[in-house]
Design an enzyme around this catalytic site. Structure first.
Site, mmCIF file in Angstrom:
data_model
loop_
_atom_site.group_PDB
_atom_site.id
_atom_site.type_symbol
_atom_site.label_atom_id
_atom_site.label_comp_id
_atom_site.label_asym_id
_atom_site.label_seq_id
_atom_site.Cartn_x
_atom_site.Cartn_y
_atom_site.Cartn_z
ATOM 1 N NE ARG A 110 -29.928 26.745 -9.120
ATOM 2 C CZ ARG A 110 -30.742 27.754 -9.396
ATOM 3 N NH1 ARG A 110 -30.302 28.996 -9.305
ATOM 4 N NH2 ARG A 110 -31.982 27.532 -9.772
ATOM 5 C CE LYS B 15 -17.884 9.780 0.254
ATOM 6 N NZ LYS B 15 -18.061 8.458 0.913
ATOM 7 C CD GLU C 4 -13.938 6.518 10.356
ATOM 8 O OE1 GLU C 4 -13.145 6.147 9.484
ATOM 9 O OE2 GLU C 4 -15.183 6.453 10.206
ATOM 10 C CE LYS D 268 -12.083 11.562 3.668
ATOM 11 N NZ LYS D 268 -13.286 11.388 4.460
ATOM 12 C CD GLU E 90 -17.620 6.608 -2.026
ATOM 13 O OE1 GLU E 90 -18.423 7.530 -1.877
ATOM 14 O OE2 GLU E 90 -17.346 5.799 -1.128
ATOM 15 N NE ARG F 202 -14.298 10.215 -0.829
ATOM 16 C CZ ARG F 202 -14.502 11.524 -0.733
ATOM 17 N NH1 ARG F 202 -14.336 12.282 -1.789
ATOM 18 N NH2 ARG F 202 -14.853 12.072 0.399
ATOM 19 C CG ASN G 265 -17.479 1.837 2.698
ATOM 20 O OD1 ASN G 265 -17.905 2.616 3.546
ATOM 21 N ND2 ASN G 265 -18.201 0.864 2.174
ATOM 22 C CG HIS H 207 -17.082 2.937 7.126
ATOM 23 N ND1 HIS H 207 -15.754 2.800 7.475
ATOM 24 C CD2 HIS H 207 -17.471 4.139 7.645
ATOM 25 C CE1 HIS H 207 -15.346 3.868 8.147
ATOM 26 N NE2 HIS H 207 -16.361 4.689 8.270
ATOM 27 C CG HIS I 95 -22.451 2.978 7.096
ATOM 28 N ND1 HIS I 95 -21.907 3.234 5.860
ATOM 29 C CD2 HIS I 95 -22.057 3.992 7.887
ATOM 30 C CE1 HIS I 95 -21.209 4.359 5.904
ATOM 31 N NE2 HIS I 95 -21.285 4.841 7.133
ATOM 32 C CG HIS J 218 -19.313 6.611 12.330
ATOM 33 N ND1 HIS J 218 -19.996 5.754 11.490
ATOM 34 C CD2 HIS J 218 -18.194 6.976 11.655
ATOM 35 C CE1 HIS J 218 -19.321 5.616 10.357
ATOM 36 N NE2 HIS J 218 -18.223 6.347 10.435
#
Lengths: 354, 354
Positions: free
Chosen positions: B117, B138, B180, B220, B230, B234, B238, B241, B245, B258
């Site tokens: 956990r 993330k 990026e 960031k 998000e 946030r 993206n 992206h 993606h 990427h």
């Protein structure tokens, strides 16, 4: 209907306890979820899935039914539910409903915790045992090397406890759930503990049962609010579980129910407490009640193997076993126990059981 | 050495950027961890695993090396690392170190988020691209139906960015990471954006690169502090992206990096922004720089297939595609785009690329 709320680090959620709640979940859902996925198991789905669907006909609904039993808390089942969730077009504004006992709640909760980095879920417990697992946000699946080893702290957005669903429980499930209630009584007070073992399970009234469930939830709520991530007193909830988890692992999950294992574990905690604090505690009283209520009292386990399992428990830090003990019901302490002491305690415990 | 810190809902962590950090992690670890598991990939392990181990010889160390590449963000690899962690006796007071690029960081971070956990982990990024993924908490693995669909928001306890590790990057990895950085410049300001595309990648100095990386991290940091989970701004991260993606999914992960996909995605965002806001934006300027720096500019994708992938992206809610657009660099907005509009934009975009 009774209500209480649980605060956590990112908000608060309500626990509702009453009759017929399963038919009217729509009244309590605050958001307009894009999709709702109801996860339940074969047994529960048979009785209650349609009821729950009826009460949610304004939502875009889907359901996923897992085989009943602990083996469904498996990484493959977890992954398959994720697949289903993606395939039906669930997104971050979708909801998961965990309709069932602890297995369903733990598994569905862990899917919700990790699907697209976390979506809302609600708990709709249908067993007595799940009064415990459905509150507090602990979710998990099993690893082949140990129970609940993969999981998260991820609170639900609500818990809806429909007391009517408890009427379909088998004798064994009632026994299992009641053991966790006794645990909470032992954490809470002598009064609650003795009151709970005054009645036999066969003759307990629905009102009394609801009263004890509410009391159990209140104990749990107080503790998880004070220690959400289990750094301190949340450990108390582990009363009886050091031996219980080891027994389950040793016997193979599903051979005895979790609650039956907890019952033996509680006896063991009292046994060790008597030795460590040199006090007279209600060992015989609890043992007598357990026997009278048909709990299986296993005394043939191998102490060395049991200790090995205890060491791989995730509550064990640096190979040192800590047990939750009591000076009296309601007065708990956590103590570190060496392997030798533990071996002794297990052996004297076994003698006392036969 | 430069330092900044990131606040999140449960605490704060530091990001250190400087030379030689990989040799002295022990100076920064605040707890006496029972075990430390270093997760890296084949390429990175070859160069830096021993260096990191040297700096941690006061800890009980183990390491786990995954194959390089996106396919390691697989549920089976995830489960195997959990197995290793259990087998070496890791507990809740153990630490995971993610030594590598984004794949290692995402995977190792998700293991840490869910092992018992949640345990502590630190990010030791070794690529430019990972300046982005290592900050913000993330973490995720891929599902066969989509990238990063299983994951969590789970911040590290520290990020240690050793600039020396960037010297072993291939030309392609540098290109990928820089894309990026350009994204963050576009989010931040015209000034930073134009400054970044003044130099060619071949001739950029280490000092300039560190300056842009720090600027990127600051962008960031500001955004994730304001919107950890998000729900709002946030989304700006993206930028580029939505198409990136979809391109990666359409081509199969690993066919383009990427960052290369993001570069094309940024151009597309500018293209759509020009159409939507009827403004002249630096489309040609960025395109010229990308071509001069050998970015692959793909223009042969199938628009319908791309839209299908966009719809299964986890940022898509209720099948409605939202794109991050800009009125100018530094002035971002999120707009909902219909499928028809998107199809038009993709087709006119492809014409503009050839």
């Amino acid at each position: 209907m009774q209500e209480l709320s649980v605060k956590h680090s990112n908000g608060v959620y309500s626990i509702l306890v009453g009759n017929g709640l399963r038919f009217k979940l729509h009244e309590y859902l605050k958001k307009s979820y894009t999709k709702v996925l109801i996860i339940s198991d074969e047994n529960v789905a048979k009785y209650y899935l349609e009821d729950v669907k009826k009460g949610l006909d304004n939502f875009s609904l889907a359901s996923y039914t897992i085989p009943s039993g602990e083996h469904s808390k498996h990484i493959d089942v977890y992954y398959e539910i994720q697949t289903r969730a993606i395939e039906i077009g669930m997104d971050r504004n979708s909801l998961i409903i965990a309709l069932g006992g602890g297995v369903v709640g733990d598994l569905a909760g862990f899917v919700a915790a990790t699907f697209m980095r976390g979506i809302d879920y609600i708990q709709v417990p249908t067993t007595i045992l799940a009064h415990d697992s459905s509150v507090g946000g602990k979710v998990a699946i099993n690893h082949s090397l140990g129970k609940n080893l993969i999981g998260a702290f991820y609170p639900p957005v609500g818990v809806f406890y429909d007391m009517e669903t408890l009427t379909s429980l088998s004798e064994r499930e009632t026994r299992s759930g009641y053991a966790e209630l006794i645990k909470e009584a032992l954490i809470s007070s002598e009064e609650l503990f003795y009151s709970m073992i005054e009645t036999d399970l066969e003759s307990i009234s629905t009102e009394k049962l609801q009263e004890y469930i509410m009391a159990g939830i209140r104990v749990k709520q107080g503790i998880v609010e004070a220690d959400e991530k289990e750094h301190g007193i949340r450990m108390f909830l582990n009363l009886g579980h050091t031996l219980a988890h080891a027994l389950e692992a040793e016997l193979g999950y599903g051979k005895i129910t979790h609650g039956e294992a907890v019952a033996i574990g509680l006896l063991f905690s009292i046994h060790v407490s008597e030795k460590v604090y040199q006090k007279k505690l209600p060992f015989d009283r609890l043992k007598g009640w357990l026997v009278a209520n048909n709990y299986p009292i296993l005394s043939t386990f191998d102490s060395k193997e049991i200790i090995k399992h205890m060491k791989s428990d995730k509550k064990t830090i640096g190979q040192q076993i800590k047990m939750v003990l009591m000076e009296a019901p309601g007065q708990l302490k956590v103590e570190q126990i060496t392997d030798d002491e533990l071996n002794n305690h297990l052996n004297t415990f076994k003698e006392r059981l036969v």
